[in-house]
Scaffold this motif. Structure first.
Motif, PDB file in Angstrom:
ATOM      1  N   GLY A 193       0.811  -1.215   0.000  1.00 28.22           N
ATOM      2  CA  GLY A 193       0.000   0.000   0.000  1.00 28.22           C
ATOM      3  C   GLY A 193       0.842   1.261   0.000  1.00 28.22           C
ATOM      4  N   THR A 194       1.946   1.232   0.740  1.00 31.82           N
ATOM      5  CA  THR A 194       2.824   2.398   0.795  1.00 31.82           C
ATOM      6  C   THR A 194       3.416   2.705  -0.575  1.00 31.82           C
ATOM      7  OG1 THR A 194       3.396   1.966   3.113  1.00 31.82           O
ATOM      8  CG2 THR A 194       4.896   3.359   1.851  1.00 31.82           C
ATOM      9  N   VAL A 195       3.872   1.663  -1.278  1.00 29.63           N
ATOM     10  CA  VAL A 195       4.436   1.857  -2.614  1.00 29.63           C
ATOM     11  C   VAL A 195       3.380   2.411  -3.564  1.00 29.63           C
ATOM     12  CG1 VAL A 195       5.386   0.673  -4.628  1.00 29.63           C
ATOM     13  CG2 VAL A 195       6.226   0.104  -2.337  1.00 29.63           C
ATOM     14  N   ILE A 196       2.192   1.818  -3.542  1.00 29.94           N
ATOM     15  CA  ILE A 196       1.127   2.257  -4.451  1.00 29.94           C
ATOM     16  C   ILE A 196       0.748   3.702  -4.178  1.00 29.94           C
ATOM     17  CG2 ILE A 196      -1.302   1.931  -5.073  1.00 29.94           C
ATOM     18  CD1 ILE A 196      -0.900  -1.071  -4.634  1.00 29.94           C
ATOM     19  N   TRP A 200       1.571   6.372  -7.109  1.00 36.38           N
ATOM     20  CA  TRP A 200       0.333   6.677  -7.841  1.00 36.38           C
ATOM     21  C   TRP A 200       0.006   8.159  -7.660  1.00 36.38           C
ATOM     22  CZ3 TRP A 200      -4.975   6.126  -5.233  1.00 36.38           C
ATOM     23  CH2 TRP A 200      -5.985   6.519  -6.111  1.00 36.38           C
ATOM     24  N   PRO A 201      -0.019   8.921  -8.761  1.00 37.82           N
ATOM     25  CA  PRO A 201      -0.325  10.350  -8.628  1.00 37.82           C
ATOM     26  C   PRO A 201      -1.798  10.568  -8.276  1.00 37.82           C
ATOM     27  CG  PRO A 201      -0.025   9.760 -10.948  1.00 37.82           C
ATOM     28  CD  PRO A 201       0.271   8.534 -10.152  1.00 37.82           C
ATOM     29  N   HIS A 202      -2.055  11.109  -7.110  1.00 35.65           N
ATOM     30  CA  HIS A 202      -3.427  11.358  -6.672  1.00 35.65           C
ATOM     31  C   HIS A 202      -3.403  12.448  -5.611  1.00 35.65           C
ATOM     32  CE1 HIS A 202      -1.807   8.573  -3.705  1.00 35.65           C
ATOM     33  NE2 HIS A 202      -2.752   8.940  -2.873  1.00 35.65           N
ATOM     34  N   GLU A 203      -4.547  13.047  -5.411  1.00 39.58           N
ATOM     35  CA  GLU A 203      -4.664  14.118  -4.428  1.00 39.58           C
ATOM     36  C   GLU A 203      -4.937  13.513  -3.051  1.00 39.58           C
ATOM     37  OE1 GLU A 203      -7.362  18.130  -3.560  1.00 39.58           O
ATOM     38  OE2 GLU A 203      -7.466  17.078  -5.488  1.00 39.58           O
ATOM     39  N   VAL A 204      -4.171  13.935  -2.054  1.00 40.47           N
ATOM     40  CA  VAL A 204      -4.328  13.444  -0.688  1.00 40.47           C
ATOM     41  C   VAL A 204      -4.925  14.558   0.164  1.00 40.47           C
ATOM     42  CG1 VAL A 204      -3.159  12.511   1.338  1.00 40.47           C
ATOM     43  CG2 VAL A 204      -2.331  11.937  -0.958  1.00 40.47           C
ATOM     44  N   PRO A 205      -6.104  14.351   0.722  1.00 41.63           N
ATOM     45  CA  PRO A 205      -6.691  15.377   1.590  1.00 41.63           C
ATOM     46  C   PRO A 205      -5.814  15.654   2.795  1.00 41.63           C
ATOM     47  CG  PRO A 205      -8.320  13.690   1.001  1.00 41.63           C
ATOM     48  CD  PRO A 205      -6.982  13.187   0.555  1.00 41.63           C
ATOM     49  N   LEU A 206      -5.934  16.847   3.320  1.00 40.99           N
ATOM     50  CA  LEU A 206      -5.166  17.220   4.503  1.00 40.99           C
ATOM     51  C   LEU A 206      -5.736  16.554   5.747  1.00 40.99           C
ATOM     52  CD1 LEU A 206      -4.676  21.043   3.823  1.00 40.99           C
ATOM     53  CD2 LEU A 206      -3.019  19.204   3.452  1.00 40.99           C
ATOM     54  N   GLY A 207      -4.878  16.385   6.744  1.00 38.59           N
ATOM     55  CA  GLY A 207      -5.332  15.878   8.027  1.00 38.59           C
ATOM     56  C   GLY A 207      -5.721  14.410   7.997  1.00 38.59           C
ATOM     57  N   ALA A 208      -6.614  14.040   8.920  1.00 32.95           N
ATOM     58  CA  ALA A 208      -7.022  12.649   9.064  1.00 32.95           C
ATOM     59  C   ALA A 208      -7.768  12.127   7.844  1.00 32.95           C
ATOM     60  CB  ALA A 208      -7.892  12.491  10.309  1.00 32.95           C
ATOM     61  N   GLY A 210      -6.843  12.207   4.934  1.00 33.75           N
ATOM     62  CA  GLY A 210      -5.893  11.608   4.006  1.00 33.75           C
ATOM     63  C   GLY A 210      -5.215  10.367   4.535  1.00 33.75           C
ATOM     64  N   PHE A 211      -5.681   9.841   5.665  1.00 33.13           N
ATOM     65  CA  PHE A 211      -5.027   8.714   6.330  1.00 33.13           C
ATOM     66  C   PHE A 211      -4.900   7.504   5.420  1.00 33.13           C
ATOM     67  CE2 PHE A 211      -5.396   5.231   9.690  1.00 33.13           C
ATOM     68  CZ  PHE A 211      -4.073   5.327  10.073  1.00 33.13           C
ATOM     69  N   ILE A 212      -5.961   7.183   4.691  1.00 33.80           N
ATOM     70  CA  ILE A 212      -5.952   5.979   3.850  1.00 33.80           C
ATOM     71  C   ILE A 212      -5.183   6.206   2.558  1.00 33.80           C
ATOM     72  CG2 ILE A 212      -7.425   4.373   2.566  1.00 33.80           C
ATOM     73  CD1 ILE A 212      -9.542   4.740   4.661  1.00 33.80           C
ATOM     74  N   LEU A 213      -5.138   7.440   2.060  1.00 34.84           N
ATOM     75  CA  LEU A 213      -4.559   7.733   0.748  1.00 34.84           C
ATOM     76  C   LEU A 213      -3.120   8.228   0.808  1.00 34.84           C
ATOM     77  CD1 LEU A 213      -7.627   9.539  -0.885  1.00 34.84           C
ATOM     78  CD2 LEU A 213      -6.847   7.207  -1.297  1.00 34.84           C
ATOM     79  N   ARG A 214      -2.577   8.416   1.986  1.00 29.40           N
ATOM     80  CA  ARG A 214      -1.252   9.034   2.125  1.00 29.40           C
ATOM     81  C   ARG A 214      -0.148   8.010   1.875  1.00 29.40           C
ATOM     82  NH1 ARG A 214      -2.175  11.404   6.833  1.00 29.40           N
ATOM     83  NH2 ARG A 214      -3.001  13.263   5.814  1.00 29.40           N
ATOM     84  N   GLY A 215       0.883   8.438   1.131  1.00 28.41           N
ATOM     85  CA  GLY A 215       2.044   7.590   0.876  1.00 28.41           C
ATOM     86  C   GLY A 215       3.115   7.808   1.918  1.00 28.41           C
ATOM     87  N   VAL A 216       4.382   7.695   1.506  1.00 28.66           N
ATOM     88  CA  VAL A 216       5.496   7.821   2.442  1.00 28.66           C
ATOM     89  C   VAL A 216       5.657   9.269   2.890  1.00 28.66           C
ATOM     90  CG1 VAL A 216       8.002   7.660   2.687  1.00 28.66           C
ATOM     91  CG2 VAL A 216       6.752   5.833   1.549  1.00 28.66           C
ATOM     92  N   VAL A 217       5.780   9.456   4.187  1.00 28.62           N
ATOM     93  CA  VAL A 217       6.118  10.764   4.758  1.00 28.62           C
ATOM     94  C   VAL A 217       7.227  10.544   5.782  1.00 28.62           C
ATOM     95  CG1 VAL A 217       3.785  11.677   4.440  1.00 28.62           C
ATOM     96  CG2 VAL A 217       4.394  10.582   6.605  1.00 28.62           C
ATOM     97  N   TRP A 218       7.932  11.609   6.124  1.00 22.45           N
ATOM     98  CA  TRP A 218       8.957  11.513   7.156  1.00 22.45           C
ATOM     99  C   TRP A 218       8.267  11.690   8.510  1.00 22.45           C
ATOM    100  CZ3 TRP A 218      13.794   9.835   6.845  1.00 22.45           C
ATOM    101  CH2 TRP A 218      14.616   9.994   7.978  1.00 22.45           C
ATOM    102  N   PRO A 219       8.229  10.631   9.331  1.00 20.34           N
ATOM    103  CA  PRO A 219       7.450  10.724  10.571  1.00 20.34           C
ATOM    104  C   PRO A 219       8.133  11.594  11.618  1.00 20.34           C
ATOM    105  CG  PRO A 219       8.596   8.619  10.457  1.00 20.34           C
ATOM    106  CD  PRO A 219       8.844   9.311   9.142  1.00 20.34           C
TER     107      PRO A 219
END
Length: 301
Positions: A193-196, A200-208, A210-219
Motif C-alpha cells: 500500500g505504501t508503494v502504491i 500513484w499520482p493522486h490528491e491526498v486530503p489534509l489531516g485525518a 488523508g489517512f488511507i490515501l497518504r504515501g510515504v512521509v517523514w514521521p
C-alpha cells in the motif's frame, strides 16, 4: 487438561480490552500525519524487533506447525485490521469496534452457507437485533449516505473469516506464531500500500481525511513514539487475550470481549471528550445482547 479458571480468564480478557481500547484510540493522534499503510509497515518492523528479543527465551515458539494455515489465518486477520484501523482514522473507536463485533453474525452466516450448520430461529433473531444495533451506532444516514460506515463491518467480516480459519486449521499453533504471521501479513500489505500510494499520482486530503490515501512521509518523533506504543500495545493486548482463552471456556470467554465497546468509549471520552448519545448506548447494548445470544446458542448446538 487443566481445569477452567473463569475468574482469571475474565480478568485477562478485561485487561486486554482495557489496554486495546486505550492504544486503539491513539491512532487518531497519528492519522493527520501518517498514512495507514506506512503506519502498519512501521509497526510491523517494530513488532518484529520485539519478537526477536522474545525469541531469545526457550519458552517462546515462533515457528508454526502448519505454515500455510498460519499465514492464511494471518492474512485474513490482517485484512480485518486494515479495515479496522482505516476506520479509526476518521470514526470514533466505539463506532469502529461496533462494526468489528458484527463478527459473530458473519461467523454464523458463513458456517451455515459453507459448513451446513443450522442457524435456528433464536440465532437468526439475535443476528437481526445485532444488525439493528450496528446501524444505530454507525448511523449511516446522519450526514447523507456515508459509504465509510461500511468499513467497520468489513473489518467484522474478515475478523470472522480469521476466527473460522483459526478453528478449522490452526489447532495446536502457539499464540506467538499466529501473532507473528499476522504482523508479517500486515507488514506486507502495508509495504504494498505504501508503494502504491507513493508512486500513484493522486490528491491526498489534509489531516485525518488523508489517512488511507497518504504515501510515504517523514514521521515526527511523536508519530514514531505512538506507533511504537501501538506495537507494544498490540502484543500485550493479544497476549492477554490468548491467555484468557487458555484459562476459560472459549464460548464464555468470547463474551467478555464485548467489554471493548465500553472501554473504547470510556477512553474516547477521557482522551478526546467524545460523548455517547442515548442512541449509541442503545445500539451497543443490542450488539452485546446479539453477540452473547449467538455465542451461547452456538456453544449449545
Amino acid at each position: 487438561m487443566s481445569a477452567d479458571r473463569p475468574l482469571a480468564a475474565a480478568g485477562f480478557i478485561f485487561a486486554a480490552m482495557f489496554f486495546l481500547g486505550f492504544f486503539d484510540n491513539l491512532v487518531r493522534q497519528i492519522a493527520p500525519e501518517l498514512g495507514l499503510w506506512q503506519f502498519h509497515l512501521m509497526r510491523t518492523v517494530m513488532a518484529f524487533g520485539l519478537f526477536a528479543l522474545m525469541s531469545l527465551s526457550d519458552r517462546v515458539r515462533l515457528r508454526p506447525i502448519r505454515a500455510w494455515a498460519v499465514m492464511v489465518r494471518g492474512g485474513l486477520a490482517a485484512l480485518a485490521m486494515l479495515f479496522y484501523f482505516g476506520g479509526l482514522g476518521f470514526l470514533p473507536v466505539g463506532q469502529v469496534a461496533s462494526g468489528l463485533f458484527t463478527a459473530p453474525i458473519w461467523v454464523m452466516l458463513i458456517s451455515a452457507l459453507f459448513f451446513g450448520k443450522p442457524i435456528g430461529f433464536t440465532r437468526m433473531g439475535a443476528a437481526l437485533v445485532g444488525f439493528v444495533g450496528v446501524v444505530i451506532v454507525l448511523d449511516p444516514f446522519s450526514e447523507g449516505i456515508r459509504p465509510a460506515v461500511v468499513v467497520p463491518m468489513a473489518a467484522g467480516f474478515f475478523y470472522a473469516l480469521g476466527a473460522i480459519a483459526t478453528r478449522q486449521w490452526c489447532e495446536g499453533e502457539s499464540a506467538l506464531s499466529m501473532l507473528a504471521a499476522f504482523f508479517l501479513c500486515l507488514g506486507v500489505f502495508g509495504a504494498i500500500g505504501t508503494v502504491i500510494m507513493t508512486v500513484w499520482p493522486h490528491e491526498v486530503p489534509l489531516g485525518a481525511d488523508g489517512f488511507i490515501l497518504r504515501g510515504v512521509v517523514w514521521p515526527s518523533g511523536w508519530a514514531l513514539f505512538i506507533t511504537f506504543l501501538q506495537a507494544i500495545g498490540s502484543i500485550l493486548g493479544v497476549g492477554l487475550l490468548f491467555r484468557g482463552y487458555q484459562l476459560g471456556d472459549p464460548a464464555q470467554v468470547a463474551i467478555y470481549e464485548y467489554s471493548l465497546l465500553g472501554f473504547a468509549a470510556a477512553w474516547s471520552f477521557v482522551l478526546y471528550g467524545d460523548r455517547l448519545g442515548p442512541s449509541a448506548v442503545l445500539g451497543m447494548v443490542l450488539i452485546v445482547v446479539s453477540g452473547v445470544v449467538i455465542t451461547l446458542r452456538t456453544r449449545e448446538s
